[in-house]
Design a protein around this motif. Structure first.
Motif, PDB file in Angstrom:
ATOM      1  N   GLU A 208      -7.192  20.967  61.752  1.00  0.00           N
ATOM      2  CA  GLU A 208      -5.740  20.880  61.957  1.00  0.00           C
ATOM      3  C   GLU A 208      -5.168  19.646  61.274  1.00  0.00           C
ATOM      4  OE1 GLU A 208      -4.520  23.658  63.468  1.00  0.00           O
ATOM      5  OE2 GLU A 208      -6.662  24.152  63.417  1.00  0.00           O
ATOM      6  N   THR A 209      -5.838  18.515  61.440  1.00  0.00           N
ATOM      7  CA  THR A 209      -5.384  17.277  60.800  1.00  0.00           C
ATOM      8  C   THR A 209      -5.521  17.369  59.288  1.00  0.00           C
ATOM      9  OG1 THR A 209      -6.098  16.011  62.736  1.00  0.00           O
ATOM     10  CG2 THR A 209      -5.705  14.784  60.713  1.00  0.00           C
ATOM     11  N   ARG A 216       1.035  17.900  53.284  1.00  0.00           N
ATOM     12  CA  ARG A 216       1.888  16.771  52.908  1.00  0.00           C
ATOM     13  C   ARG A 216       1.712  16.442  51.426  1.00  0.00           C
ATOM     14  NH1 ARG A 216       1.323  11.505  56.507  1.00  0.00           N
ATOM     15  NH2 ARG A 216       1.998  13.053  58.051  1.00  0.00           N
ATOM     16  N   LYS A 217       0.483  16.626  50.929  1.00  0.00           N
ATOM     17  CA  LYS A 217       0.206  16.333  49.526  1.00  0.00           C
ATOM     18  C   LYS A 217       0.762  17.408  48.602  1.00  0.00           C
ATOM     19  CE  LYS A 217      -4.227  14.008  50.394  1.00  0.00           C
ATOM     20  NZ  LYS A 217      -5.701  14.129  50.166  1.00  0.00           N
ATOM     21  N   SER A 218       0.420  18.687  48.926  1.00  0.00           N
ATOM     22  CA  SER A 218       0.738  19.775  48.002  1.00  0.00           C
ATOM     23  C   SER A 218       1.884  20.664  48.454  1.00  0.00           C
ATOM     24  CB  SER A 218      -0.505  20.640  47.789  1.00  0.00           C
ATOM     25  OG  SER A 218      -0.916  21.238  49.015  1.00  0.00           O
ATOM     26  N   GLY A 219       2.097  20.714  49.783  1.00  0.00           N
ATOM     27  CA  GLY A 219       3.161  21.555  50.310  1.00  0.00           C
ATOM     28  C   GLY A 219       2.875  23.038  50.243  1.00  0.00           C
ATOM     29  N   GLY A 220       1.640  23.415  49.876  1.00  0.00           N
ATOM     30  CA  GLY A 220       1.290  24.814  49.720  1.00  0.00           C
ATOM     31  C   GLY A 220       0.644  25.411  50.947  1.00  0.00           C
ATOM     32  N   THR A 221       0.200  26.653  50.808  1.00  0.00           N
ATOM     33  CA  THR A 221      -0.438  27.371  51.921  1.00  0.00           C
ATOM     34  C   THR A 221      -1.886  27.716  51.591  1.00  0.00           C
ATOM     35  OG1 THR A 221       0.367  29.479  51.031  1.00  0.00           O
ATOM     36  CG2 THR A 221       1.753  28.365  52.665  1.00  0.00           C
ATOM     37  N   GLU A 222      -2.509  26.896  50.744  1.00  0.00           N
ATOM     38  CA  GLU A 222      -3.887  27.175  50.338  1.00  0.00           C
ATOM     39  C   GLU A 222      -4.838  27.177  51.524  1.00  0.00           C
ATOM     40  OE1 GLU A 222      -7.953  26.455  48.953  1.00  0.00           O
ATOM     41  OE2 GLU A 222      -6.736  25.027  50.101  1.00  0.00           O
ATOM     42  N   PHE A 223      -4.474  26.463  52.589  1.00  0.00           N
ATOM     43  CA  PHE A 223      -5.349  26.398  53.762  1.00  0.00           C
ATOM     44  C   PHE A 223      -5.587  27.779  54.362  1.00  0.00           C
ATOM     45  CE2 PHE A 223      -1.266  26.494  55.913  1.00  0.00           C
ATOM     46  CZ  PHE A 223      -1.522  27.183  57.087  1.00  0.00           C
TER      47      PHE A 223
END
Length: 392
Positions: A208-209, A216-223
């Motif tokens: 989660e962290t 915050r770094k990329s702003g994407g949804t790669e996670f």
């Protein structure tokens, strides 16, 4: 005003004492030098698993075909899980019955099922473990992934050799952003042939962290793809992969829903549980809308609700089930998991109902009713799998 109870001291002291007590209890059940084994199965149970008659199983044994079962003092033939699988493959080679070997063939994709609901106590882990054991006994190759930091699914497998959640041996090691490890290195064999497991531990909360920092770094949804990418590494080795989610709609749960090809949502037929499920669906829907706006979607072969801990003689529960059938229609499984002391007792012994001998229960009929209920649910889920594969 001076308060005399330090929160840090309290939490640490209670944690240490409880951890010590539970470790001692676990060691008493499964000492370090103990080898956990699966129980043997009578020929009548084997016949049921193979969808043939008990007389046919007996004939095979008398003709010396297939494995040699253990014969008890009263003449009962007892088979191990490995021997049942050997019999299954023998029958498949003889072409006696289509799909006697249920393992997927070319063109059939691995089914990845997320068992999820953010209401605690909805029987997610019990549903997962019983489905995993059922499918393994039916001949499927199954991987169970524990995604809950509380690690209940992991604990149900007793003391696994070489597993230490404090040493990065959980699924988090495969989905972390920095230096992820190969998923295959995290897989543990269990005492049941055909069933492997990837364990959980508190370090799963670090995802989660890590996601928050990455966004915050990329702003994407790669996670969202982390779980799918980790599972893709090993899915060719399995027919079904089950994911036991945490009781929360967090980043890891969203990642598992994106990786899934099917979803099961266990719900007890109580007002508070159904109300909580409504909120879960609303929140999940809002997340899915955001993902859709970003160009990422989760598409499944099926998504079904499952009523758990059901008491047919409880009128409020019966009314709630009627409401759920009216609302969900065919999205609600026809079979229900009844509330049973047999299931509770088995889980207390860190076993599923499939692992415990019927003779161990003081009220065998209670075991029979619970087993009939669980088998009915699991058979219905198995039909969903075969339908997704396009089988007759």
């Amino acid at each position: 005003m001076t308060r005399h109870l330090n929160s840090l001291d309290f939490m640490q002291a209670c944690s240490n004492k409880l951890d010590h007590a539970l470790r001692n209890l676990s060691l008493a059940q499964y000492p370090p030098d103990a080898i956990r084994t699966m129980r043997t199965f009578a020929s009548s149970e084997v016949a049921s698993l193979l969808d043939v008659t008990e007389a046919y199983i007996r004939q095979l044994s008398l003709k010396g075909r297939g494995p040699d079962p253990e014969v008890s003092n009263n003449g009962r033939r007892l088979y191990t899980v490995e021997q049942i699988l050997e019999l299954r493959m023998l029958l498949a080679d003889n072409g006696r019955k289509k799909w006697i070997n249920p393992r997927r063939i070319e063109g059939e994709s691995c089914q990845v099922i997320a068992v999820t609901n953010f209401k605690g106590g909805s029987s997610k882990t019990s549903t997962t473990i019983h489905l995993a054991h059922y499918l393994a006994l039916r001949g499927y190759r199954v991987l169970a992934i524990d995604l809950d930091p509380q690690a209940s699914l992991t604990a149900l497998h007793g003391a696994l050799a070489d597993f230490d959640p404090r040493e990065g041996d959980t699924f988090y090691s495969a989905i972390r952003f920095d230096d992820p490890v190969p998923t295959r290195s995290l897989i543990h064999k269990t005492h049941i042939e055909g069933l492997d497991v990837i364990c959980a531990g508190l370090e799963l909360t670090e995802f989660e962290t890590a996601v928050a920092l990455e966004m915050r770094k990329s702003g994407g949804t790669e996670f969202l793809l982390r779980a799918a990418q980790a599972i893709e590494q090993v899915e060719q080795d399995y027919d079904v992969i089950l994911m036991d989610s945490a009781p929360s709609l967090n980043f890891l749960t969203l990642s598992s829903l994106t990786a899934a090809t099917g979803v099961l949502i266990p719900v007890p037929a109580h007002m508070l549980d159904v109300d909580s499920t409504a909120k879960f669906l609303e929140l999940a829907g809002s997340y899915m809308q955001i993902l859709s706006n970003m160009g990422t979607t989760a598409e499944w072969d099926f998504a079904k609700f499952l009523i758990t801990k059901f008491e047919a003689n409880d009128h409020p529960q019966a009314n709630m089930m009627a409401l759920m059938r009216q609302v969900f229609g065919t999205d609600l499984l026809l079979n229900t998991v009844i509330k049973s002391t047999a299931v509770a007792d088995a889980l207390t012994w860190k076993q599923s109902l499939y692992e415990v001998q019927r003779s161990r229960f003081s009220a065998p009929k209670t075991y029979d009713r619970a087993m009939e209920s669980i088998n009915g649910v699991n058979a219905e889920i198995e039909q969903l799998l075969t339908h997704a594969w396009g089988r007759e």
